[in-house]
Design a protein around this motif. Structure first.
Motif, PDB file in Angstrom:
ATOM      1  N   THR A 105       1.010  -1.081  -0.111  1.00 29.05           N
ATOM      2  CA  THR A 105       0.108  -0.432  -0.267  1.00 29.05           C
ATOM      3  C   THR A 105       0.728   1.817  -0.112  1.00 29.05           C
ATOM      4  O   THR A 105       0.378   2.195  -0.836  1.00 29.05           O
ATOM      5  N   VAL A 106       1.915   1.420   0.433  1.00 26.65           N
ATOM      6  CA  VAL A 106       3.003   2.111   0.778  1.00 26.65           C
ATOM      7  C   VAL A 106       3.722   2.761  -0.615  1.00 26.65           C
ATOM      8  O   VAL A 106       3.778   3.330  -0.619  1.00 26.65           O
ATOM      9  N   LEU A 107       4.378   1.930  -0.646  1.00 25.70           N
ATOM     10  CA  LEU A 107       4.716   2.362  -2.043  1.00 25.70           C
ATOM     11  C   LEU A 107       3.387   2.321  -3.754  1.00 25.70           C
ATOM     12  O   LEU A 107       4.245   3.343  -4.061  1.00 25.70           O
ATOM     13  N   SER A 108       2.322   1.976  -3.045  1.00 25.43           N
ATOM     14  CA  SER A 108       1.315   2.599  -4.210  1.00 25.43           C
ATOM     15  C   SER A 108       1.130   4.090  -4.442  1.00 25.43           C
ATOM     16  O   SER A 108       0.814   4.473  -5.023  1.00 25.43           O
ATOM     17  N   LEU A 109       1.236   4.025  -3.278  1.00 30.07           N
ATOM     18  CA  LEU A 109       0.107   5.694  -2.241  1.00 30.07           C
ATOM     19  C   LEU A 109       0.947   6.319  -2.876  1.00 30.07           C
ATOM     20  O   LEU A 109       0.378   7.233  -4.205  1.00 30.07           O
ATOM     21  N   PRO A 110       2.620   6.472  -3.233  1.00 24.83           N
ATOM     22  CA  PRO A 110       3.180   7.841  -4.208  1.00 24.83           C
ATOM     23  C   PRO A 110       2.323   7.716  -5.210  1.00 24.83           C
ATOM     24  O   PRO A 110       2.082   9.642  -5.967  1.00 24.83           O
ATOM     25  N   PHE A 111       1.813   6.638  -6.211  1.00 28.25           N
ATOM     26  CA  PHE A 111       1.044   6.846  -7.913  1.00 28.25           C
ATOM     27  C   PHE A 111       0.700   7.049  -7.608  1.00 28.25           C
ATOM     28  O   PHE A 111      -0.400   7.863  -8.812  1.00 28.25           O
ATOM     29  N   LEU A 112      -0.339   6.558  -7.110  1.00 28.83           N
ATOM     30  CA  LEU A 112      -2.397   6.960  -6.587  1.00 28.83           C
ATOM     31  C   LEU A 112      -2.032   8.416  -6.450  1.00 28.83           C
ATOM     32  O   LEU A 112      -2.960   9.015  -7.048  1.00 28.83           O
ATOM     33  N   ILE A 113      -1.199   9.229  -5.560  1.00 28.56           N
ATOM     34  CA  ILE A 113      -1.468  10.579  -5.049  1.00 28.56           C
ATOM     35  C   ILE A 113      -1.504  11.644  -6.728  1.00 28.56           C
ATOM     36  O   ILE A 113      -1.973  12.699  -6.632  1.00 28.56           O
ATOM     37  N   TYR A 114       0.646  10.949  -6.685  1.00 28.14           N
ATOM     38  CA  TYR A 114       0.683  11.685  -8.077  1.00 28.14           C
ATOM     39  C   TYR A 114      -1.005  11.838  -9.012  1.00 28.14           C
ATOM     40  O   TYR A 114      -0.737  12.733 -10.058  1.00 28.14           O
ATOM     41  N   GLY A 115      -1.269  10.639  -9.502  1.00 28.47           N
ATOM     42  CA  GLY A 115      -2.227  10.755 -10.674  1.00 28.47           C
ATOM     43  C   GLY A 115      -3.757  11.250 -10.183  1.00 28.47           C
ATOM     44  O   GLY A 115      -4.234  11.502 -11.088  1.00 28.47           O
ATOM     45  N   ILE A 116      -3.836  11.168  -8.800  1.00 31.31           N
ATOM     46  CA  ILE A 116      -4.552  11.867  -8.098  1.00 31.31           C
ATOM     47  C   ILE A 116      -4.826  13.665  -8.562  1.00 31.31           C
ATOM     48  O   ILE A 116      -5.877  14.320  -9.376  1.00 31.31           O
ATOM     49  N   LEU A 117      -3.923  14.364  -8.053  1.00 28.88           N
ATOM     50  CA  LEU A 117      -3.196  15.383  -8.693  1.00 28.88           C
ATOM     51  C   LEU A 117      -3.587  15.957  -9.579  1.00 28.88           C
ATOM     52  O   LEU A 117      -3.801  16.739 -10.648  1.00 28.88           O
ATOM     53  N   LYS A 118      -2.654  14.780 -10.992  1.00 29.41           N
ATOM     54  CA  LYS A 118      -2.644  14.990 -12.220  1.00 29.41           C
ATOM     55  C   LYS A 118      -4.317  15.260 -12.838  1.00 29.41           C
ATOM     56  O   LYS A 118      -4.451  15.900 -14.058  1.00 29.41           O
ATOM     57  N   ILE A 119      -5.182  13.941 -12.253  1.00 34.08           N
ATOM     58  CA  ILE A 119      -6.359  14.609 -12.671  1.00 34.08           C
ATOM     59  C   ILE A 119      -6.814  15.128 -12.386  1.00 34.08           C
ATOM     60  O   ILE A 119      -8.027  15.956 -12.659  1.00 34.08           O
ATOM     61  N   ASP A 120      -6.816  15.862 -11.223  1.00 38.63           N
ATOM     62  CA  ASP A 120      -7.254  17.121 -10.524  1.00 38.63           C
ATOM     63  C   ASP A 120      -6.893  17.689 -11.447  1.00 38.63           C
ATOM     64  O   ASP A 120      -8.168  19.367 -12.477  1.00 38.63           O
ATOM     65  N   LYS A 121      -6.527  18.083 -12.338  1.00 39.42           N
ATOM     66  CA  LYS A 121      -5.305  19.315 -12.755  1.00 39.42           C
ATOM     67  C   LYS A 121      -6.277  19.283 -14.277  1.00 39.42           C
ATOM     68  O   LYS A 121      -6.964  20.099 -14.860  1.00 39.42           O
ATOM     69  N   MET A 122      -6.137  17.906 -14.673  1.00 37.03           N
ATOM     70  CA  MET A 122      -7.220  17.778 -16.295  1.00 37.03           C
ATOM     71  C   MET A 122      -8.180  17.786 -16.186  1.00 37.03           C
ATOM     72  O   MET A 122      -8.654  18.795 -16.880  1.00 37.03           O
ATOM     73  N   PHE A 123      -9.161  17.803 -15.168  1.00 35.79           N
ATOM     74  CA  PHE A 123     -10.243  17.759 -14.960  1.00 35.79           C
ATOM     75  C   PHE A 123     -10.638  19.567 -14.424  1.00 35.79           C
ATOM     76  O   PHE A 123     -11.591  19.922 -15.342  1.00 35.79           O
ATOM     77  N   LYS A 124     -10.230  20.160 -14.340  1.00 38.79           N
ATOM     78  CA  LYS A 124      -9.804  21.245 -14.724  1.00 38.79           C
ATOM     79  C   LYS A 124      -9.460  21.984 -15.708  1.00 38.79           C
ATOM     80  O   LYS A 124     -10.061  23.667 -15.939  1.00 38.79           O
ATOM     81  N   ASN A 125      -9.192  21.409 -16.468  1.00 34.69           N
ATOM     82  CA  ASN A 125      -8.958  22.127 -18.172  1.00 34.69           C
ATOM     83  C   ASN A 125     -10.191  21.534 -19.103  1.00 34.69           C
ATOM     84  O   ASN A 125     -10.689  22.071 -19.941  1.00 34.69           O
ATOM     85  N   ASP A 126     -10.193  20.413 -18.758  1.00 33.65           N
ATOM     86  CA  ASP A 126     -11.803  19.691 -19.258  1.00 33.65           C
ATOM     87  C   ASP A 126     -12.732  18.484 -18.176  1.00 33.65           C
ATOM     88  O   ASP A 126     -12.775  17.870 -18.187  1.00 33.65           O
ATOM     89  N   THR A 127     -13.626  19.793 -18.372  1.00 36.51           N
ATOM     90  CA  THR A 127     -13.861  18.817 -17.090  1.00 36.51           C
ATOM     91  C   THR A 127     -15.537  17.854 -17.917  1.00 36.51           C
ATOM     92  O   THR A 127     -16.004  17.046 -16.854  1.00 36.51           O
ATOM     93  N   ASN A 128     -15.344  17.087 -18.732  1.00 36.97           N
ATOM     94  CA  ASN A 128     -16.362  16.773 -19.467  1.00 36.97           C
ATOM     95  C   ASN A 128     -15.411  15.127 -19.613  1.00 36.97           C
ATOM     96  O   ASN A 128     -16.306  14.446 -19.622  1.00 36.97           O
ATOM     97  N   ALA A 129     -13.735  16.023 -19.109  1.00 31.62           N
ATOM     98  CA  ALA A 129     -13.026  13.747 -19.205  1.00 31.62           C
ATOM     99  C   ALA A 129     -13.199  13.286 -18.592  1.00 31.62           C
ATOM    100  O   ALA A 129     -13.370  12.144 -17.847  1.00 31.62           O
ATOM    101  N   LYS A 130     -14.371  14.422 -17.027  1.00 37.37           N
ATOM    102  CA  LYS A 130     -14.847  13.399 -15.763  1.00 37.37           C
ATOM    103  C   LYS A 130     -15.624  12.440 -16.727  1.00 37.37           C
ATOM    104  O   LYS A 130     -15.672  10.935 -15.755  1.00 37.37           O
ATOM    105  N   VAL A 131     -16.425  12.269 -17.724  1.00 38.14           N
ATOM    106  CA  VAL A 131     -17.210  11.441 -17.853  1.00 38.14           C
ATOM    107  C   VAL A 131     -16.671  10.061 -18.623  1.00 38.14           C
ATOM    108  O   VAL A 131     -17.480   9.111 -18.461  1.00 38.14           O
ATOM    109  N   LEU A 132     -15.842  11.125 -19.569  1.00 40.24           N
ATOM    110  CA  LEU A 132     -14.894   9.621 -20.149  1.00 40.24           C
ATOM    111  C   LEU A 132     -14.283   8.958 -19.458  1.00 40.24           C
ATOM    112  O   LEU A 132     -14.519   7.897 -19.649  1.00 40.24           O
TER     113      LEU A 132
END
Lengths: 262, 231, 226, 262
Positions: B41-68
């Motif tokens: 779990t600890v080894l996975s967390l950094p990837f997960l957190i980085y991914g969440i941050l990235k998605i957050d940023k992506m959704f700010k630019n294109d909110t429809n991407a959430k649906v996709l």
């Protein structure tokens, strides 16, 4: 009200989808838009919603030409909205309540207010008991009603309905008719359907589309008496019209009239 | 394909979806001791957190991407309910995860993969909550990264595209299987032969199902890829 | 997939989800951290009773679910239990070509230990899965301050799972009656066609849903109440 | 022919979907199965195809009880097959020809033979000119016809049709009616639909389903005269029946008869 003026729409590949369409939706309270598949009904609806932008011509709402910036569109869609044919594509939440509340939450209303309006909307479509059900257990007819509630909750002035009775059994069709009749007291409705008997019963003014053009328009009774127009548009006559013409009976608008008087 | 912009999406979805988690072997609920559950779990967390941050940023630019992304999540989950013909005659469940490495960056699918793995454990009884971290690491991190790496590295080479897709999918799948076997091997060292023994034993016993599966899946992915390009 | 249905219709469906969740979290923690055989068996019994007797989940359905990971369990337990070496250090063993295949006392205890832990954890997770709907869980996650993006993706993914599950079944059946799954070769091709068709439908759904979102005045967030 | 005997079907969660269903599909050439949404029509069709296996009771074909092993089902489905409602979910290939050929290729026929049969099937649904078109450019009505061709190509003895006219405009509905009439000369047809006028025109024997039970059965005219049965099943009467009862006109089977004689 909505006026469509000299509207032309082309697909990206150059196909003309709508050609010189003029419509005044003020001409009736429940407007029917009929035409064969591919006649341009859906494209027209998407233009009316401002989702597609016409190549030429314009949509006027309350006398003002519709603008396509985000803010204008948002304001416009508080007044004009639509129920699509397939309920699956309009339900985003797995809980009915959340789905119906979606639009209101987008407008940042407070939760108490939202609760009232969701309840009212669900009442209007007779689906109060579905409130806490997961969407994926609903029957097709229930989904359809929830989708309608999700739009009614907004209290727009105009409501477009694309094939509201498609896929429904006779009983649910009657239910939807009832809902439509009730809603039409408060709102302007624009309805498309392949069911001519349904259109004949519900609408008071009709536009006939064919190949992206308006082939004819007029009051309901009058339109369905125009044999060559309906043939050109590949449509059919409602049976009440057929027996009027075929049997020489008076022209009735509703089944009930026919059977009461004869 | 009527819409070119989806092509990248398709390729990445296919590569990451089907392969790694696809026919991966989920470590079942409760199988790992606390220590190892925690480590992965600890080894996975950094990837997960980085991914969440990235998605957050992506959704700010294109909110429809959430649906996709939501639809892609549903799609990949559903593939796991699909029985895929496997070489041995038995049926295995693919489990896709992931999405648009090329469009969205490979960490995005770690997030989506985690969500799909969570639903799998709650709705299908595949995998588990205590082993979620370990499964995320093998199926939503290593597998997809390997697939993505191979595809990104070889797509500009002269190699046949279909073959590249096959390789990416099959090797991603194999990587997942090796990681899973390793996770089991280190958690349960053989009392006589030690970690080396347990590792060999897990690698060997799962190879019977996982190696043919990786090949089958690579071929399947390549076929679907071709069908979509033709469309 | 029927687990989902039970989560809405079981007798504990409306029971406070926070309590259910906390119980399960604690059971999982105890089973993995304390990990004592007797405690594990106690958890298994408690959780099974809660699920089947209190929750009213049909016993055969429950047992069927418990057996889903059976293949993994058997194969992995065998790997843990059995070892091969040239030294004869086993409690029970067979000899093949100068190698000894067998198990030691330690690995036997470890296997039993794994078994009790696995069933303790499974019963806890199944209690959650069978009695607590995803809709309730999403609200718990929100309370636990899971990032909003994740909550939104959970909501959307959960919804679309059911959309595509139905579609997949319809496509599969249409292929099946046209002999798409007779023989290995056909099955293979049909599976690929099924995946393709489903994928195209994902894209179509996306396009249509975006239009529907516009009408619903979507402002970039999928909210839920508390 | 197909006989269904004391068939019971339950979903996994215990919900009874079909209860003691008895049917003899030899009683007519075009059998109609009508009922509200959720009455069990789809489940019944899936049972008839051997996709779902009844909990109790059996399906008999040509006097023999259907077995559920791979080989028996394979043989059975060479005789009995189905067109599902949504054509979108029945077309798998990008080219019409390949899609229609799918069934035959799965059975390893040789390509020359396949070509003949694909052409014949496409002719039957009047879609020869679509042969080389990509499926995703077809209109909804065209897709429907291609889906029917993909099943006709098998030349089965029995064909089940689920809502063959759903979503079609009046013109395409007429086309499908024509196709059905022609096909019915060669095969036994079993049709479900929510369109009572359509069922009245096409079918000669009808089963009425409600809540998973057979509520009634009989010849078409007779069934639609049973008011309380139709009410119980939440259905409606065809308009030709309505005017017979309401206006005292003779009972006609076809519109054309009515208008010719009056």
């Amino acid at each position: 009200m909505i006026k469509i003026e000299a509207l032309n729409y082309q697909y990206e590949d150059g196909t003309k989808a709508l050609v010189d369409v003029n419509m005044d939706l003020g001409k009736g309270d429940v407007i029917g838009i009929i035409g064969a598949n591919g006649s341009g009904k859906s494209t027209l609806f998407l233009n009316m919603l401002g989702i597609l932008k016409p190549r030429e011509g314009s949509i006027k709402y309350q006398g003002k030409i519709l603008k396509y910036d985000r803010k204008s569109l948002r304001e416009y869609r508080k007044e004009v909205t639509m129920v699509f044919q397939d309920p699956e594509k309009q339900l985003f939440y797995s809980r009915v309540y959340d789905d119906v509340a979606f639009t209101l939450r987008n407008l940042n209303y407070d939760e108490n207010h939202i609760q009232d309006r969701v309840n009212t909307a669900l009442q209007k479509v007779r689906a109060e008991e579905l409130k806490d059900k997961p969407t994926h257990f609903l029957s097709y007819g229930q989904k359809k009603r929830v989708a309608i509630a999700g739009v009614l909750v907004m209290d727009t002035k105009v409501l477009l309905l694309d094939e509201p009775t498609a896929g429904l059994d006779p009983h649910m069709t009657r239910q939807i008719k009832g809902i439509i009749k009730e809603v039409s007291k408060e709102k302007k409705l624009v309805i498309s359907s392949h069911d001519m008997d349904f259109i004949y019963e519900i609408c008071d003014y009709i536009y006939v589309l064919g190949n992206g053009r308006v082939l004819g328009e007029g009051e309901t009774k009058e339109i369905f008496l125009r044999t060559s127009l309906l043939e050109e548009a590949l449509l059919e006559k409602p049976w009440l019209i057929k027996i009027h013409e075929g049997l020489g009976l008076p022209l009735y608008r509703y089944e009930s009239e026919l059977f009461q008087e004869n | 394909m009527k819409n070119k912009k989806y092509l990248g999406f398709i390729v990445s979805l296919l590569l990451i979806v089907t392969p790694s988690i696809s026919y991966g072997m989920h470590i079942m609920e409760g199988f790992l001791p606390a220590k190892w559950a925690l480590v992965w779990t600890v080894l996975s967390l950094p990837f997960l957190i980085y991914g969440i941050l990235k998605i957050d940023k992506m959704f700010k630019n294109d909110t429809n991407a959430k649906v996709l992304l939501g639809l892609a999540g549903g799609f990949t989950f559903v593939l796991s309910a699909l029985k895929i013909p496997s070489v041995t005659g038995s049926c295995s469940h693919p489990t896709g995860v992931g999405l648009g490495a090329i469009l969205f960056g490979p960490t995005v699918m770690t997030v989506l993969g985690t969500i799909v793995l969570l639903f799998q454990s709650l709705l299908l009884a595949h995998g588990g909550l205590t082993t979620l971290g370990a499964n995320v690491f093998s199926m939503a991190i290593v597998g997809p990264f390997v697939s993505y790496g191979i595809y990104a590295g070889l797509k500009k080479s002269k190699m046949n595209k279909t073959f590249v897709v096959f390789l990416a999918a099959a090797l991603g799948d194999l990587a997942t299987y090796i990681v899973t076997a390793t996770q089991l091997g280190v958690a349960f060292p053989d009392p006589v032969t030690g970690i080396a023994g347990s590792l060999t034993s897990f690698l060997g016993i799962f190879a019977i199902t996982q190696v043919p599966l990786a090949i089958v899946e690579g071929i399947l992915t390549a076929i679907v890829y071709n069908l979509l390009v033709e469309y | 997939m029927l687990i989902d249905k039970y989560a809405y219709i079981n007798k504990l469906a409306n029971f406070n989800p926070y309590i259910k969740f906390t119980m399960v979290a604690m059971a999982l923690a105890i089973a993995t951290i304390v990990s004592n055989n007797y405690v594990n068996i106690l958890i298994l019994i408690t959780m099974s009773l809660l699920t089947v007797v209190v929750g009213g989940i049909p016993l055969n359905r429950y047992i069927k679910a418990l057996l889903i990971p059976l293949v993994f369990l058997v194969v992995s337990i065998v790997s843990v239990l059995i070892s091969i070496s040239q030294k004869d250090v086993y409690v029970a063993r067979i000899e093949v070509l100068r190698y000894y295949i067998g198990f030691t006392e330690e690995s036997l205890f470890q296997s039993i230990h794994i078994l009790t832990r696995v069933f303790a954890c499974l019963s806890a997770t199944f209690f959650l899965a069978f009695t607590t709907s995803i809709n309730q869980l999403i609200r718990i996650f929100k309370k636990l301050r899971v990032p909003n993006v994740v909550i939104e993706l959970l909501i959307l993914t959960y919804r679309s799972i059911f959309i595509f599950l139905e579609e997949m079944q319809e496509i599969y059946r249409a292929q099946e009656i046209r002999f798409g799954y007779s023989g290995y070769r056909n099955s293979f091709r049909s599976t690929a066609l099924l995946m393709k068709s489903l994928f195209i439908r994902v894209l179509q759904k996306y396009e249509d849903m975006v239009i529907s979102l516009e009408c619903k005045l979507y402002n970039g967030e999928f909210k839920i109440g508390d």
